[in-house]
Scaffold this motif. Structure first.
Motif, PDB file in Angstrom:
ATOM      1  N   TYR A 347       0.864  -1.190   0.000  1.00  0.00           N
ATOM      2  CA  TYR A 347       0.000   0.000   0.000  1.00  0.00           C
ATOM      3  C   TYR A 347       0.893   1.230   0.000  1.00  0.00           C
ATOM      4  CZ  TYR A 347      -3.226   3.643   1.418  1.00  0.00           C
ATOM      5  OH  TYR A 347      -3.954   4.815   1.473  1.00  0.00           O
ATOM      6  N   LEU A 354      -3.011   0.625  -4.004  1.00  0.00           N
ATOM      7  CA  LEU A 354      -2.551  -0.714  -3.637  1.00  0.00           C
ATOM      8  C   LEU A 354      -1.761  -1.244  -4.827  1.00  0.00           C
ATOM      9  CD1 LEU A 354      -2.943  -2.909  -1.308  1.00  0.00           C
ATOM     10  CD2 LEU A 354      -4.505  -3.985  -2.950  1.00  0.00           C
ATOM     11  N   ALA A 382     -11.948  -3.887   1.951  1.00  0.00           N
ATOM     12  CA  ALA A 382     -12.041  -3.399   0.569  1.00  0.00           C
ATOM     13  C   ALA A 382     -11.811  -4.537  -0.410  1.00  0.00           C
ATOM     14  CB  ALA A 382     -11.015  -2.298   0.316  1.00  0.00           C
ATOM     15  N   VAL A 384     -10.584  -4.545  -4.568  1.00  0.00           N
ATOM     16  CA  VAL A 384     -10.201  -3.783  -5.758  1.00  0.00           C
ATOM     17  C   VAL A 384      -9.853  -4.769  -6.858  1.00  0.00           C
ATOM     18  CG1 VAL A 384      -9.363  -1.822  -4.407  1.00  0.00           C
ATOM     19  CG2 VAL A 384      -7.782  -3.669  -5.025  1.00  0.00           C
ATOM     20  N   TYR A 402      -3.938  -0.058  -7.793  1.00  0.00           N
ATOM     21  CA  TYR A 402      -5.390   0.059  -7.677  1.00  0.00           C
ATOM     22  C   TYR A 402      -5.720   1.106  -6.603  1.00  0.00           C
ATOM     23  CZ  TYR A 402      -5.023  -4.623  -9.800  1.00  0.00           C
ATOM     24  OH  TYR A 402      -4.708  -5.690 -10.613  1.00  0.00           O
ATOM     25  N   CYS A 404      -7.272   2.643  -3.555  1.00  0.00           N
ATOM     26  CA  CYS A 404      -7.830   1.963  -2.384  1.00  0.00           C
ATOM     27  C   CYS A 404      -8.002   2.965  -1.239  1.00  0.00           C
ATOM     28  CB  CYS A 404      -6.917   0.813  -1.964  1.00  0.00           C
ATOM     29  SG  CYS A 404      -7.651  -0.303  -0.760  1.00  0.00           S
TER      30      CYS A 404
END
Length: 593
Positions: A347, A354, A382, A384, A402, A404
């Motif tokens: 992250y 991400l 979450a 994604v 992605y 996030c």
């Protein structure tokens, strides 16, 4: 993203179904085993064919020949199988032996058969798969329909086999090396129908264009397979279909009794499911144990009655009683081993993304589509993933970022236990996502902001060398990595090309013109006046998180491009040296005069 989540939920439900209905599957297996074991031996010929070759093309062409003649055929799969096979052959029938000159499984097999009491009426020594392919069609002068394909793709040969037998067509192997021989053969035959199946070399298309061939090539093995299955349905009523993965030759697959439909090992392509639900076909036979999970998925998504053929009954050599059910004879075809994994998940607090890094260990490009579920201290926060399939170049790693925001809202990320469950379907094309990867990894925390900036300024095609280059300039203040690609229309079909496989390093302010070889005719050049260019780039080699899309005019050079020559310091230095030497020589001549 909702569509992705729904698709992911559906895929996961499919996975849960794999453990269900075990009793029903076992009943189906037993039924098929009994059916196979009780089938009487029958043939329309007084001969039987035995194939002793390690070349799959020998086996394929021989099986095709036998099925078109209505004669039984058996192929050897290894040396132990060669010693056991005479126990199962019919001694009341003469044997036509096909044996590879250079790659037989068992030496002097004619002697083995003769010693066992069989009459070998003829032995054909195959010089190789291409030679056998043309040899056997010479023995069938009544055949006037032909299917042409490239033998590089063994699954294409499996796909067309049932239709070829049912339509009395011969499958010809053709590429740029033997197309002249194939064309010469066709020139001496009556050709009523000619079909080109799948991707073939340009020379094959050009040479066979005089026959006005039908072309089945949608750029995807599953789409092509569905198309040829529909053609089978056009000429015969179909109530049962055979399922396989296209990776091996097997007697029923080659028989032509039913069409063959491709499925994945643990994923069923959506277009295949759609076709089955609209086809009106109620029964399917899955060939082999490796596809039992897929069989459960077919039942769950189509309601079809699925049987699993995992074995065969063996005769006692004289058409008498059968022995116990034995494993199927399967001859493997060349295939691409698709292997991919997730290397890391991080992250990035600097971007709120991400970052997932995928690794492709195969020798072809892999297309994939992922759903990534994020857990913080055991609770899911979450999901994604990809809206469209992404590509990872053969033998490389590739990162995707992605968005996030859910993680940004979590307190104390540095001390939390963050994990990611990655669910990825992948395959050899965007519509062939027939394999599954499931992996759980810990999520790292990083802080990095990508400051790279680039521009694409020129596309140049050099006809003399058949090379296309793309000029990329680093317009930023930091070094970066770039990987350019282009979209071209070749022979009337759009194709994507990676100009390079590995990312290229560009220093701040630097410029490079990487190139790749592409064979383009004048017609192709006319179709590509404007070239869509896509460049993946970024500060980090494994995370090309940025992208540039730009349409550029394609310049044509007969040999060299002046601008590129003048932009090359080494070439400029060489030109300067030549001019200096010429000037010195000229001055000396004048002094002598």
């Amino acid at each position: 993203m909702d569509a992705l989540k729904n698709d992911t939920t559906c895929k996961k439900e499919e996975a849960k179904l794999l453990g269900r209905s075990l009793t029903q599957q076992l009943i189906c297996i037993l039924i098929v085993a009994c059916i196979v074991a009780s089938m009487p031996a029958a043939c329309a010929e007084e001969e039987q064919m035995v194939i002793n070759s390690g070349d799959w093309r020998d086996v394929y062409s021989s099986m095709m020949y036998a099925n078109l003649r209505g004669m039984p055929a058996s192929f050897i799969t290894d040396a132990p199988h060669a010693t056991a096979l005479p126990n199962y052959l019919d001694k009341n029938q003469d044997i036509l032996l096909v044996e590879a000159k250079t790659s037989p499984f068992f030496a002097n097999y004619e002697g083995t058969l003769t010693t066992a009491g069989f009459a070998v009426s003829d032995t054909y020594k195959s010089p190789g798969g291409m030679g056998a392919n043309l040899h056997f069609i010479e023995e069938l002068p009544d055949i006037t329909n032909f299917i042409v394909l490239d033998d590089s793709y063994g699954y294409n040969a499996i796909s067309v086999a049932p239709y070829a037998v049912k339509s009395r067509s011969w499958v010809l192997f053709a590429d740029h090396d033997n197309i002249d021989e194939v064309s010469g053969f066709l020139g001496g035959r009556t050709v009523n129908n000619l079909l080109i199946y799948g991707r073939v070399d340009r020379q094959v298309n050009d040479s066979l264009s005089t026959y006005n061939p039908e072309i089945v090539d949608y750029g995807d093995r599953f789409d092509n397979n569905i198309a040829i299955t529909k053609k089978y349905q056009d000429i015969a009523e179909v109530s049962q279909i055979v399922f396989t993965n296209g990776e091996f030759i097997e007697d029923e697959i080659m028989s032509g009794r039913e069409p063959v439909l491709f499925i994945g090992t643990n994923v069923i392509p959506e277009q295949t499911v759609d076709y089955l639900n609209k086809s009106g076909i109620g029964t399917g036979v899955v060939i082999g144990n490796d596809l039992t999970d897929a069989a459960s998925m077919i039942t769950a998504r189509t309601g079809m009655h699925i049987f699993i053929k995992f074995g065969q009954g063996r005769g006692g050599g004289g058409g008498g009683a059968f022995s116990l059910v034995e494993t199927l004879d399967e001859f493997p075809l060349p295939k691409y081993d698709l292997v991919m994994s997730v290397v890391s998940v991080d992250y990035n607090q600097g971007t709120g993304g991400l970052e997932v890094v995928y690794q492709n260990d195969a020798n072809i490009d892999i297309f994939s589509k992922s759903a990534v579920s994020i857990f913080v201290d055991g609770a899911q926060v979450a999901t994604v993933g990809d809206e469209e399939a992404i590509v990872t170049i053969e033998g490389t790693t590739s990162g995707v970022s992605y968005d996030c925001p859910e993680l940004a809202a979590q307190p104390s990320l540095e001390s939390a236990n963050i994990t990611a469950e990655v669910y990825t379907v992948f395959g050899e094309s965007e519509r062939s996502l027939n394999r599954l990867l499931q992996q759980t990894l810990g999520v790292g925390i990083i802080t990095f902001v990508d400051k790279s900036s680039i521009d694409a300024t020129e596309v140049l095609y050099t006809k003399k060398t058949e090379r296309l280059s793309v000029t990329i300039t680093n317009t930023g203040d930091v070094p970066c990595y770039v990987r350019p690609g282009v979209l071209l229309r070749i022979s009337g079909r759009e194709q994507s090309y990676n100009v390079v496989d590995d990312p290229i390093y560009l220093p701040a302010g630097g410029s490079e013109s990487p190139s790749c070889r592409i064979d383009m005719t004048d017609a192709d050049i006319a179709d590509n006046r404007i070239v869509p260019v896509h460049v993946s780039y970024g500060d980090r080699e494994e995370m090309l998180g940025k992208g540039l899309d730009k349409d550029l005019s394609m310049e044509i050079a007969t040999m060299f491009n002046t601008k590129q020559l003048l932009a090359n310091p080494a070439i400029l230095a060489g030109l300067a040296a030549v001019i200096l030497v010429a000037a010195v020589i000229l001055l000396r001549r004048r002094k002598r005069q």
